[in-house]
Every structure is written in C-alpha cells, then in structure tokens.
Motif scaffolding. Structure first.
Motif, PDB file in Angstrom:
ATOM      1  N   GLU A  78      91.269  17.205 -23.259  1.00 18.05           N
ATOM      2  CA  GLU A  78      89.927  17.699 -23.536  1.00 18.05           C
ATOM      3  C   GLU A  78      89.099  17.160 -22.313  1.00 18.05           C
ATOM      4  OE1 GLU A  78      85.813  16.397 -25.816  1.00 18.05           O
ATOM      5  OE2 GLU A  78      87.719  16.478 -26.927  1.00 18.05           O
ATOM      6  N   LYS A  91      87.394  19.637 -19.360  1.00 15.67           N
ATOM      7  CA  LYS A  91      86.033  19.517 -19.432  1.00 15.67           C
ATOM      8  C   LYS A  91      85.726  19.050 -17.788  1.00 15.67           C
ATOM      9  CE  LYS A  91      82.194  18.812 -21.549  1.00 15.67           C
ATOM     10  NZ  LYS A  91      81.569  19.640 -22.437  1.00 15.67           N
ATOM     11  N   TYR A 142      84.492   8.987 -19.521  1.00 24.32           N
ATOM     12  CA  TYR A 142      84.382  10.067 -20.566  1.00 24.32           C
ATOM     13  C   TYR A 142      85.492   9.568 -21.694  1.00 24.32           C
ATOM     14  CZ  TYR A 142      84.448  14.961 -22.149  1.00 24.32           C
ATOM     15  OH  TYR A 142      84.427  16.091 -23.213  1.00 24.32           O
TER      16      TYR A 142
END
Length: 132
Positions: free
Chosen positions: A25, A29, A42
């Motif tokens: 992810e 991203k 993150y």
C-alpha cells in the motif's frame, strides 16, 4: 521423516502478511522515490490505525544499532530507500535476531521497482533468508 520441517515453518503468518500488505500500500501510494523517514511515517500511521503495538527507532542491545520498528514484540522491520539492497542490510537484521529473542525480520527496500519484502527467519541459532 524430514526433521528440517521446522526450518520451513512460516513464522507469524497473519501478522507478516498484514505488514506485507501495508508495504505494498505504501509503495503504491507514495512511490519509489521518497525518503526512508516518509515510508516510516506512513508505516507508523498505518500501525496506529489498525492498532498494532510497535516501537519505532528501537535500540537493539549489544549491536549499537537502532531498528526502524519492532512490531508487536515479534517482528523487526527495516525500511530502506536505496538504489540496491546490500548484503549489509541483511546482516544487520541477522544481528538483531541473533542478539534478541525475535524470530522474524522483514527488510523492505521501497526504491525497488517491484517490491519484494525479504523475510529473515531465526530458528534457534539458524538464520535463513526468505522472500515473502
């Protein structure tokens, strides 16, 4: 009878697959060209969201090194943003595993075009490299 089955066991499968999903992810991203701190921020945000306990920038005793993350007191996670993953990156996690009671390390180099988190497994005194 094969007595080496224990060497091939998947350690913490649910947690390691969940973390691997988070790595993908992050890679999708924010891309390949961010800094390690951005990947770490993150990752930390995602761990907080899904309420998984962790320690960030954890001092590994006897090594004078700091692990990026210890997740759920089970898995050491090292996040990299380097052109290539070097042997020293693997050795670093191996040292962490050998000097702690942790059994699994995940090494993630976000700079790679195709993300391949590496699993470094410690079975008693044997440390093996595997890919997720």
């Amino acid at each position: 009878m094969n007595t080496n089955n224990t060497n091939e066991k998947l350690i913490y499968p649910e947690l390691s697959y969940l973390l691997t999903g988070i790595f993908f992810e992050i890679h999708n991203k924010i891309g390949r060209y961010s800094r390690e701190k951005q990947y770490g921020d993150y990752f930390e945000q995602k761990l907080k969201e899904i309420r998984i306990p962790y320690k960030r920038e954890y001092n590994i005793e006897k090594t004078n090194n700091i692990a990026d993350f210890i997740v759920d007191n089970k898995i050491v996670v090292e996040l990299k943003a380097k052109r290539i993953t070097e042997k020293n990156d693997y050795y670093q996690i191996q040292r962490y595993l050998q000097t702690t009671k942790l059994k699994l390390g995940l090494l993630v180099n976000f700079r790679n075009r195709f993300l391949k988190p590496a699993r470094i497994v410690r079975i008693d005194t044997v440390v093996k490299n595997k890919f997720v």
